[in-house]
Design an enzyme around this catalytic site. Structure first.
Site, PDB file in Angstrom:
ATOM      1  N   GLU A 169       2.059  37.841   7.171  1.00  0.00           N
ATOM      2  CA  GLU A 169       2.468  39.241   7.150  1.00  0.00           C
ATOM      3  C   GLU A 169       3.931  39.438   6.746  1.00  0.00           C
ATOM      4  O   GLU A 169       4.247  40.346   5.976  1.00  0.00           O
ATOM      5  CB  GLU A 169       2.230  39.876   8.522  1.00  0.00           C
ATOM      6  CG  GLU A 169       0.766  40.038   8.892  1.00  0.00           C
ATOM      7  CD  GLU A 169       0.098  41.177   8.145  1.00  0.00           C
ATOM      8  OE1 GLU A 169       0.783  41.896   7.384  1.00  0.00           O
ATOM      9  OE2 GLU A 169      -1.121  41.359   8.321  1.00  0.00           O
ATOM     10  N   ASP A 193       7.692  45.271   2.668  1.00  0.00           N
ATOM     11  CA  ASP A 193       6.609  45.389   1.694  1.00  0.00           C
ATOM     12  C   ASP A 193       5.608  46.477   2.060  1.00  0.00           C
ATOM     13  O   ASP A 193       4.739  46.803   1.251  1.00  0.00           O
ATOM     14  CB  ASP A 193       5.877  44.047   1.572  1.00  0.00           C
ATOM     15  CG  ASP A 193       6.830  42.919   1.197  1.00  0.00           C
ATOM     16  OD1 ASP A 193       7.571  43.096   0.214  1.00  0.00           O
ATOM     17  OD2 ASP A 193       6.832  41.889   1.885  1.00  0.00           O
TER      18      ASP A 193
END
Length: 256
Positions: free
Chosen positions: A125, A140
């Site tokens: 992640e 992101d």
């Protein structure tokens, strides 16, 4: 069936076909376990069955995986895909994950999940926290919070409609890791177990946890797909994360 069992134990896709990919995984596993000799023999089989039946990370060694897709491997410009790519991605994140090992071990033990799996989610992640801003939000994904990226749109619904930001370092402490881990186990218990019972003979705990990874990333509908990773980020979320977890189990958590 025996080849499929072996493929699960060494961590590749259990397709029942003995080819160069399976042989490569056998050789790599043998080296990592520190076993002399070559190829598949009783010594290797005994060692593989032992690690799949004992220790905090045993579940990870009961199910094989396809590893990273080309899209995921491109993050680090890797020329390979599959389990080899996943292991290289995980290796690149080891130093960033080390500061969180005590938290990971504590939460994993109390929530009943393999600690190496939590490390793998953190790697997948946020690359060990490298992809977080100072407030704990993902660089992101503006909707993702913390090391394990709890989503402020729908993942938080299972924890009272809130994102836990109580850690001194937002998104990087025990409160966040616990909340995200409870999200994962809730998806397993709420969606995966019930669906597997109604669809076919109940799947194993390892298989249920792996499908729960797809749900963690892509939502409840992923529990009902024969390929649960279809539609997940990179089309490989559970496959890649599971392969990273096996790597961390053999390195960061090799003492259990």
């Amino acid at each position: 069936p025996m080849v499929s069992e072996l493929q699960n134990l060494v961590g590749t896709t259990p397709d029942g076909a003995w080819g160069p990919g399976t042989q490569k995984r056998i050789d790599a596993t043998r080296e990592r376990l520190g076993l002399q000799g070559a190829g598949f023999d009783r010594t290797l089989y005994t060692a593989l069955r032992s690690r799949a039946s004992s220790g905090d990370n045993a579940l990870l060694f009961q199910v094989g995986t396809g590893g990273a897709s080309a899209a995921t491997a491109r993050q680090d410009r890797l020329p390979v895909t599959g389990v080899e790519a996943s292991e290289k991605l995980a290796q690149a994140d080891v130093a960033s994950i080390l500061p969180f090992l005590d938290i990971i071990r504590k939460v994993a033990k109390e929530e009943g999940v393999p600690p190496a799996l939590l490390a793998a989610i953190i790697s997948r992640e946020t690359r060990g926290g490298k992809r977080l801003d100072s407030r704990g939000w993902g660089l992101d994904d503006s909707h993702g919070f913390g090391l394990m990226q709890v989503d402020d749109r729908w993942q938080e619904e299972l924890s009272g409609g809130r994102i836990d930001k109580s850690d001194a370092s937002p998104g990087r402490g025990e409160a966040h890791v616990r909340q995200a881990t409870q999200e994962l186990t809730s998806y397993r218990d709420r969606y995966v177990k019930d669906w597997s019972r109604s669809r076919y003979q109940e799947s194993s705990p390892a298989e249920q946890l792996r499908v729960a990874l797809s749900v963690y990333n892509g939502g409840p509908s992923k529990a009902q797909k024969s390929n649960s990773d279809a539609g997940t980020t990179g089309q490989d979320y559970s496959n890649d994360t599971w392969a990273r977890a096996r790597y961390f189990a053999e390195t960061l958590f090799k003492d259990g």
